[in-house]
Write a protein that holds these residues in place. Structure first.
Motif, short mmCIF file in Angstrom:
data_model
loop_
_atom_site.label_atom_id
_atom_site.label_comp_id
_atom_site.label_asym_id
_atom_site.label_seq_id
_atom_site.Cartn_x
_atom_site.Cartn_y
_atom_site.Cartn_z
N UNK A 290 13.07 65.39 45.63
CA UNK A 290 12.81 66.35 44.55
C UNK A 290 11.77 65.81 43.58
N UNK A 291 11.92 64.53 43.24
CA UNK A 291 10.97 63.91 42.32
C UNK A 291 9.56 63.93 42.92
N UNK A 292 9.47 63.63 44.21
CA UNK A 292 8.17 63.60 44.88
C UNK A 292 7.52 64.98 44.88
N UNK A 293 8.31 66.02 45.15
CA UNK A 293 7.78 67.39 45.16
C UNK A 293 7.28 67.77 43.77
N UNK A 294 8.08 67.49 42.76
CA UNK A 294 7.70 67.88 41.40
C UNK A 294 6.47 67.10 40.93
N UNK A 295 6.37 65.85 41.34
CA UNK A 295 5.18 65.08 40.96
C UNK A 295 3.92 65.66 41.61
N UNK A 296 4.07 66.16 42.85
CA UNK A 296 2.94 66.84 43.50
C UNK A 296 2.58 68.12 42.74
N UNK A 297 3.59 68.81 42.26
CA UNK A 297 3.35 70.01 41.46
C UNK A 297 2.60 69.66 40.18
N UNK A 298 3.06 68.60 39.51
CA UNK A 298 2.39 68.16 38.27
C UNK A 298 0.93 67.85 38.52
N UNK A 299 0.66 67.15 39.63
CA UNK A 299 -0.72 66.78 39.96
C UNK A 299 -1.57 68.03 40.25
N UNK A 300 -0.99 69.00 40.97
CA UNK A 300 -1.73 70.21 41.28
C UNK A 300 -2.06 71.00 40.01
N UNK A 301 -1.12 71.02 39.07
CA UNK A 301 -1.35 71.72 37.81
C UNK A 301 -2.49 71.08 37.03
N UNK A 302 -2.46 69.76 36.94
CA UNK A 302 -3.46 69.05 36.11
C UNK A 302 -4.84 69.01 36.76
N UNK A 303 -4.90 69.08 38.09
CA UNK A 303 -6.19 68.99 38.78
C UNK A 303 -6.82 70.36 39.01
N UNK A 304 -6.07 71.43 38.79
CA UNK A 304 -6.61 72.77 39.02
C UNK A 304 -7.69 73.10 37.99
N UNK A 305 -8.69 73.85 38.41
CA UNK A 305 -9.78 74.24 37.52
C UNK A 305 -9.43 75.58 36.87
N UNK A 306 -9.20 75.55 35.57
CA UNK A 306 -8.91 76.75 34.80
C UNK A 306 -10.18 77.17 34.08
N UNK A 307 -10.63 78.37 34.37
CA UNK A 307 -11.86 78.85 33.74
C UNK A 307 -11.65 80.26 33.24
N UNK A 308 -11.89 80.46 31.95
CA UNK A 308 -11.68 81.77 31.34
C UNK A 308 -12.88 82.12 30.46
N UNK A 309 -13.50 83.26 30.76
CA UNK A 309 -14.68 83.71 30.02
C UNK A 309 -15.76 82.63 29.97
#
Length: 354
Positions: A290-309
């Motif tokens: 569970x910890x490993x899955x959630x850490x992968x989720x955390x990494x995906x969130x932080x590495x994603x490119x968020x672009x607005x306007x």
């Protein structure tokens, strides 16, 4: 049958107009037929009826009150049937249209706003007209009716065919209307279920449904010993994102984060817990997995490119976890996960605490 359904489908779009067109075409046909047969009385009465239906169509085009035109249509059918029975005789079969228009009246009037008493009065009027014509048909007849007896059988057969065709169209139309209503009800029920169980913005489960899922996970743990993990996560500095870029941007971030949580957590049991806070339920996993899955989720969130306007936005999340191997009860699991989340916020954010 498919062709008939297409025709009826067209009829359903503008029932009053199509019904008027049907009777207009019928009267034009009869007018020509009686003209060829050299029956002046029949030709005249059908020409007058056709003219009245043209007037009704013009009124519809001008946007006149539909209820008034609908009433005029019913009155026209009653008056014409009485006149045709007198001029051409009962054996010509025009009385059938009085009966056919009773179910037709309900079908045509479905999309016309009318008083509650209207259907009852109209139905009684049609039935009473039919009954009276039967009672007086033996003596209520003109001399012209006696002069064209050779054509009465053909006229009766034609009227029977047209009345049957109209009744068939009404029947198929009723069936199609019922099916359409059933489909609409199913769609609305699904929409209500969706609204009752999902968050409107992120389309994730809402808090009520997640509480039920947590309760079921606890029951399975007690009965079968199958472990589960609870993770509560929160977007770091979300207020700053709203203040800097606006609430529309905040909504965009919430939807993107929700999508990434589902895509990377290996489960669809993700809920918007409140505001910028989410809860993830992981079933049948060890604490380490569970910890490993959630850490992968955390990494995906932080590495994603968020672009607005045209502006790039940095987004991270902090995660707090609890596991059923070390904690019992839904409330205790949530409290521990929330406590770990608080520790993560205090220790620098963008981390997983378990």
């Amino acid at each position: 049958m498919e062709t008939l359904k297409k025709v009826v489908g067209y009829i359903c779009k503008d029932r009053l107009r199509v019904t008027i067109l049907f009777f207009l075409c019928m009267h034009i046909f009869y007018s020509v037929a009686f003209l060829i047969a050299d029956v002046d009385a029949g030709n005249t009465i059908h020409m007058v009826a056709a003219f009245i239906y043209v007037v009704l169509l013009v009124q519809l085009k001008d946007g006149e009150d539909k209820l008034r035109i609908f009433t005029e249509l019913l009155v026209q059918i009653i008056v014409f049937t009485i006149a045709a029975t007198y001029i051409l005789g009962w054996d010509a079969g025009y009385g059938m249209f009085l009966l056919i228009m009773i179910p037709g009246m309900f079908f045509i009037g479905c999309d016309i706003e009318r008083p509650e008493w209207y259907n009852g009065v109209a139905s009684v009027s049609l039935l009473l007209s039919f009954w009276l014509l039967i009672r007086i048909s033996d003596w209520f007849v003109s001399e012209a009716a006696l002069q064209w007896s050779d054509y009465k059988h053909r006229c009766y057969v034609t009227n029977a065919f047209l009345a049957s065709l109209l009744l068939l169209c009404f029947g198929v139309a009723f069936e199609m209307e019922i099916r359409r209503i059933e489909v609409n009800l199913k769609d609305k029920n699904l929409m209500l279920i969706q609204m009752a169980s999902h968050d409107a913005l992120t389309n994730l489960f809402n808090r009520r449904i997640m509480n039920d899922l947590l309760q079921k996970a606890g029951n399975v743990k007690r009965e079968y010993g199958r472990d589960y993990s609870v993770c509560i996560c929160d977007i770091d500095d979300f207020k700053k994102i709203n203040d800097t870029y606006g609430h529309d941007c905040g909504d965009y971030v919430l939807k993107e984060v929700a999508r990434l949580l589902v895509e990377n957590s290996k489960t669809d049991q993700v809920a918007r817990w409140g505001g910028e806070e989410f809860l993830i339920l992981l079933r049948d996993m060890t604490a380490a997995d569970s910890f490993s899955v959630i850490n992968d989720v955390r990494r995906a969130i932080s590495e994603h490119c968020y672009e607005y306007s045209g502006q790039k936005i940095k987004v991270t999340m902090t995660f707090g976890m609890s596991h059923s191997k070390y904690m019992n009860g839904k409330e205790n699991m949530i409290l521990q996960a929330d406590s770990r989340l608080y520790e993560g916020k205090q220790s620098g954010k963008n981390c997983v605490k378990a």
